[in-house]
Design an enzyme around this catalytic site. Structure first.
Site, PDB file in Angstrom:
ATOM      1  N   LYS A   1      82.356 -24.230 103.550  1.00 41.16           N
ATOM      2  CA  LYS A   1      82.584 -24.747 104.706  1.00 41.16           C
ATOM      3  C   LYS A   1      83.102 -26.119 105.026  1.00 41.16           C
ATOM      4  CE  LYS A   1      81.399 -23.745 109.764  1.00 41.16           C
ATOM      5  NZ  LYS A   1      80.813 -23.367 110.571  1.00 41.16           N
TER       6      LYS A   1
ATOM      7  N   SER B   1      82.805 -20.029 114.128  1.00 43.99           N
ATOM      8  CA  SER B   1      83.288 -20.905 113.692  1.00 43.99           C
ATOM      9  C   SER B   1      83.823 -21.008 111.923  1.00 43.99           C
ATOM     10  CB  SER B   1      82.588 -22.204 114.284  1.00 43.99           C
ATOM     11  OG  SER B   1      81.484 -22.244 113.360  1.00 43.99           O
TER      12      SER B   1
ATOM     13  N   SER C   1      77.871 -18.438 114.092  1.00 46.96           N
ATOM     14  CA  SER C   1      79.298 -19.143 113.333  1.00 46.96           C
ATOM     15  C   SER C   1      79.236 -18.024 111.741  1.00 46.96           C
ATOM     16  CB  SER C   1      79.257 -20.145 113.751  1.00 46.96           C
ATOM     17  OG  SER C   1      79.954 -20.693 114.391  1.00 46.96           O
TER      18      SER C   1
END
Lengths: 494, 489
Positions: free
Chosen positions: A80, A155, A179
């Site tokens: 990420k 996210s 997330s």
């Protein structure tokens, strides 16, 4: 013949060790897959082709020398884009960090490198991990590999999508209020948030420090355990990391659920949960009972207030964590003429997107003199109640289960204009963050539109072993083997 | 201010002191903490607050604050909390400062000071741990403030250096007491070796909270906080100014505004920086990156057991050795003089004499010659030898002072110097007797007067004897013999 990109980490690792294919072959497979899927998905922000190839070649050389660091050696893994990678652009999907190259590696990045993993690149996210759809990215949204009209969740939507689409074998995400787990559920993969402090946050661009945890995405529960094992453990660079033994996950798998007490959370099976999701979760829970578990209904009365408390605590912490982005030392600097103070203000106004600004304002307000007690103080009291509720529940049961997300993947744009509806996406995942406990999402099926449904298993702090034991059972009971539409090797470049 | 005003108004003063600790590395990262002159050469990725780098507390700094708190008689809390103090400023890398709010490391201490022989105990409310900021230089604009500067130069060398804040109760009543407190605190911090505590370099800084009220009343007046006080002298001056100013405002029927004021050394006045209304809301909240700071009982005990001698203990010891209050103070403030003093006294020399020599002739010589006392040739052995010579009557105390400075200048050991300069006194009674008898024979009138009960001529006779002896006779013996010889006359 199976495309190498669709193998699990366990299968790919076995093939590497037997010499059936090389790490470079695996990297080529995921790169080829990305070249096909990225046009629709936009899961990656940066592909580190050069770094990944060097790592794959190094892994192959090590295999040739009979040198095996562990089960991740030679395996392509995505990160990420809120984790610092030395010399590789890291933006947290924000304009304010456009082009920023960190001077250091996050601890998780260092550990993956030490484990011999091949780091493919950086995946898209909601800006600074604030969001539940990966639509709040300054660099454009990510789409769901099961249906590109839908969001991948967020996210960590980019990481979830790469694993679902086969453009990485596994990925790291970060989970502040769900997330990792929510996008895992929406993309039909396994996503896990460890006990707070089990994985170092050093090098993770902070959103809400008391809630943030890094965890793995994978296609199987066993792969999840392998990645967690590589990144977990004490780190002197993170004061909140736990100085103690790391759970033995390998021994937890395939042990069944006989005589385990499984609590299904009443409050997370009620109003607001999509009937198809509820039905699928109930079915899996019953199957666990049939497999020998004791299934009981458990109430977490404070979970009703957890969402509200979270949306005060997380913004309050982010209002301070994001204060350092001021254009003075690094990142975007406004070109508008004015004083130093003007420069700082304009840089922030130009560099942050609307959701980030909304949360900074919320948090600043919640901490302000005269409002602190009513907002931040009250939220902390709720957090204590949530912890108490969980502690009481774990006196009666070994794990708690619930849906991961109240719905399957929603359409792109559907909730973008309604922040409250978007915030509700995390209703099932937030309580574990507030409690600091581990939780995992395992895919169990699809709804009538073919979108995946996730099953959440929660455990007490450092209860990863029993959590993985149940997750492994859920995986085999559900027998969910369906792959995302875009992961099919039939898919060709548009 | 007239004396009448002083009687009708009373000042209430509290002091906040910041002390930079001399640790190897910074408070929350591994970067070196000694501050070089070249800007931005002692900052690292972590203290420049890049994304993703959480703070890790410096154990040496925690030891430093526990040492200070222990020396100030504080309760050391087993568990204390770090908070974030939020405000935007370009030299504050995170745009919040890690500090403490509720639950500081140390609380409830005290410090004794004495002004004009009057002792006072000043309560210490708290001693807490925080990190320093960088330094800004605002270029252009009128007053060197950020608001109208053309641009700002930033130096992050100091950013993140461990900083201890020591807060007193409002127990101080006069500018003199405030100065005495500041001086004693500086001595303590230096004695502990945790900071160089240089006021002029900013490694120790004072903020003074001042209010006034009618003498004899209990209610506190509105206070102001004065910053930029960079010496003990300006601490005293700034507080005196602020007391006068506040009395003036109140006497004229005005009200005191709660505000932060800036001391200007050149004008000798304070001026308003910002009022309470303009002051920032720091939005304090517990730092989620840091766990509660634990200081175990074993740690506290270890620090307590290893405390060095504190100035108050040293002062008491010097007083017991026979030196007066002023001399004791000078010795406490000078490690070099104290070292010589202690060695000489340990060797049997009388404290009072040694103290007077060191703080009198030795310092005077040192200033004149611009050579530190400890860099002169004077040794403790010299002092002992010199004191013995005087005690034995071999040297007059006046000559002793000359020998002392000669020894400092490297002329050798005291006896050799005295001999070389022909300063040795005759204490041989036979030689003195001979001279006395000669003088008495020459001055029969004086002898008669003494016999008649008038002692006045004794002084005259002594002078005569000393002249005969070339000034080298021990005056005590001369006087004794004179008395003996005239008694029966």
């Amino acid at each position: 013949m199976t495309d190498l990109a669709d193998l699990t980490i366990a299968e790919a690792g076995a093939g590497l060790r037997k010499g059936e294919f090389s790490s470079v072959d695996l990297l080529d497979a995921v790169t080829r897959r990305a070249s096909i899927t990225e046009a629709q998905l936009h899961a990656y922000l940066t592909l580190d082709a050069k770094g990944a190839r060097a790592a794959a070649e190094a892994a192959d050389a090590a295999f040739a020398d009979g040198d095996v660091a562990g089960p991740l050696q030679g395996i392509p893994i995505a990160l990420k884009d809120n984790m610092c990678t030395k010399g590789v652009t890291t933006t947290a999907s924000s304009q304010i960090l456009a082009g920023w190259k960190p001077p250091y590696d996050a601890t998780v990045v260092r550990r993956l490198k030490e484990a011999g993993a091949v780091l493919t690149g950086k995946t898209n996210l909601d800006e600074f991990a604030m969001g539940s759809s990966t639509e709040n990215s300054a660099y454009g949204e990510t789409r769901n590999p099961w249906n590109p009209d839908h969001v991948p969740g967020g996210s960590s939507g980019g990481s979830a999508a790469t694993v679902a689409a086969g453009s990485a074998f596994g990925a790291l995400g970060s989970d502040t209020g769900g997330s990792i787990r929510q996008p895992a559920a929406l993309c039909g993969v396994v996503g896990m948030k460890p006990t707070y402090g089990l994985v170092s946050r050093y090098g993770l661009i902070a959103f809400a420090s008391s809630l943030d945890q890094i965890g793995p995405f994978s296609r199987t529960v066993a792969d999840s355990a392998v990645i967690l094992d590589a990144i977990a453990g004490w780190d002197r660079r993170d004061s909140t990391s736990i100085d103690g033994p790391v759970p033995n996950l390998a021994g937890s798998l395939d042990r069944g659920v006989k005589e385990l007490r499984v609590g299904i959370v009443t409050e997370l099976m009620g109003e607001g949960i999509d009937p198809q999701v509820k039905a699928a979760v109930s079915t899996t829970a019953s199957q666990l009972e049939a497999a020998g578990a004791e299934l009981v209904e458990v109430s977490l009365p404070s979970s009703e207030y957890a969402l509200s408390a979270y949306y005060l605590i997380a913004p309050a912490e982010c209002s301070a964590n994001l204060a350092r982005f001021d254009g003075v030392r690094y990142g975007h600097r406004s070109q508008i003429e004015g004083t130093t103070e003007d420069m700082m203000a304009h840089s922030r106004a130009e560099g942050f997107g609307p959701e980030v600004i909304r949360r900074i304002l919320l948090g600043t307000y919640a901490l302000s003199a005269g409002y602190y007690d009513a907002f931040y103080g009250q939220a902390q009291r709720v957090r204590t109640l949530v912890r108490t509720d969980f502690a009481e529940a774990y006196e009666k049961v070994d794990v708690l289960v619930s849906p991961t997300s109240p719905t399957t993947a929603f359409r792109v744009g559907e909730r973008a204009a309604d922040p409250i509806a978007m915030y509700y996406s995390d209703v099932c995942t937030i309580p574990s963050n507030l409690a600091g406990d581990p939780a995992i999402s395992v895919p169990i099926g699809v709804d009538d539109t073919g979108l995946p449904i996730g099953f959440q298993i929660m455990a007490p702090a450092l209860g990863e072993e029993i959590m993985y034991q149940v997750a492994s059972a859920v995986e085999s009971i559900a027998g969910f083997t369906q792959r995302a539409v875009l992961a099919s090797s039939d898919v060709v470049a548009p | 201010m007239t004396n009448a005003d002083v009687q009708t108004w009373a000042a209430v003063i509290g002091i906040e002191t910041h002390v930079e600790l001399s640790t190897k590395s910074k408070m929350f990262c591994g970067r070196r903490a000694d501050i070089p002159d070249e800007p931005n050469t002692a900052s690292c990725p972590a203290c420049l607050a890049p994304p993703g780098a959480p703070p890790v507390p410096n154990e040496q700094a925690i030891e430093g604050i526990v040492t200070i708190g222990t020396a100030l008689g504080c309760t050391i809390n087993e568990s204390s909390l770090f908070y974030r103090k939020n405000y935007f400023y370009p030299d504050l890398p995170k745009n919040y400062q890690i500090s403490q709010y509720t639950f500081p490391v140390c609380e409830f201490g005290s410090l004794d000071v004495e002004v004009d022989g009057e002792p006072t105990t000043i309560g210490i409310t708290r001693v807490h741990m925080e990190e320093d900021t960088g330094k800004s230089s605002h270029v252009g604009g009128g007053d060197g403030r950020i608001h109208d500067a053309d641009h700002t130069l930033l130096d992050f060398n100091r950013a993140g250096v461990p900083l201890v804040e020591i807060v007193t109760e409002p127990d101080i009543r006069s500018p003199e007491q405030a100065r005495a407190y500041g001086a004693e605190l500086q001595r303590i911090v230096r004695a502990l070796g945790v900071s160089d505590a240089k006021l002029e370099a900013g490694s120790m800084r004072f903020d003074a909270n001042v209010s006034v009220r009618r003498a004899g009343t209990e209610t506190l007046g509105t206070r102001t906080e004065t910053k930029n006080v960079n010496s003990l002298r300006s601490l005293q001056r700034a507080i005196a100014f602020e007391i006068d100013r506040q009395i003036g405002v109140l006497e004229d029927g005005g009200v005191i505004v709660q505000e932060t004021r800036h001391w200007n050394e050149d004008t000798g006045a304070t001026s308003s920086m910002r009022t309470k209304e303009e002051s920032e809301d720091y939005r304090y909240f517990q730092d989620p990156d840091l766990l509660p700071l634990e200081v175990s009982a074993e740690w506290r005990e270890r620090v307590k057991a290893s405390l060095p001698e504190l100035p108050a203990q040293m002062r008491a010891r010097f007083r017991n050795a026979g030196v007066d209050a002023v001399t004791a103070e000078i010795l406490v403030d000078s490690a070099e003089l104290a070292e010589l003093f202690e060695a000489a006294v340990a060797g049997g020399a009388p404290g009072k004499l040694i103290g007077n020599w060191l703080t009198g002739e030795a310092i005077a010589w040192s200033r004149r010659e611009e050579i530190e006392v400890n860099e002169s040739d004077l040794t403790a052995e010299h002092l002992i030898e010199l004191a013995t010579m005087i005690e034995d009557g071999k040297l007059s105390s006046t000559a002793g002072k000359d020998v002392l400075t000669a020894a400092m200048a490297g002329e050798g050991a005291p006896h050799d110097i005295a001999a070389a300069r022909d300063l040795l006194q005759v204490s041989d009674e036979g030689a003195i007797l001979e001279a006395v008898d000669m003088v008495l024979a020459d001055n029969p009138d004086a002898v008669d007067k003494i016999a008649a009960g008038d002692d006045k001529p004794i002084g005259f006779l002594m002078g005569q004897v000393m002249r005969h002896m070339g000034g080298k006779a021990d005056p005590t013996i001369v006087k004794q013999i004179l008395r003996d010889r005239t008694k029966g006359a």
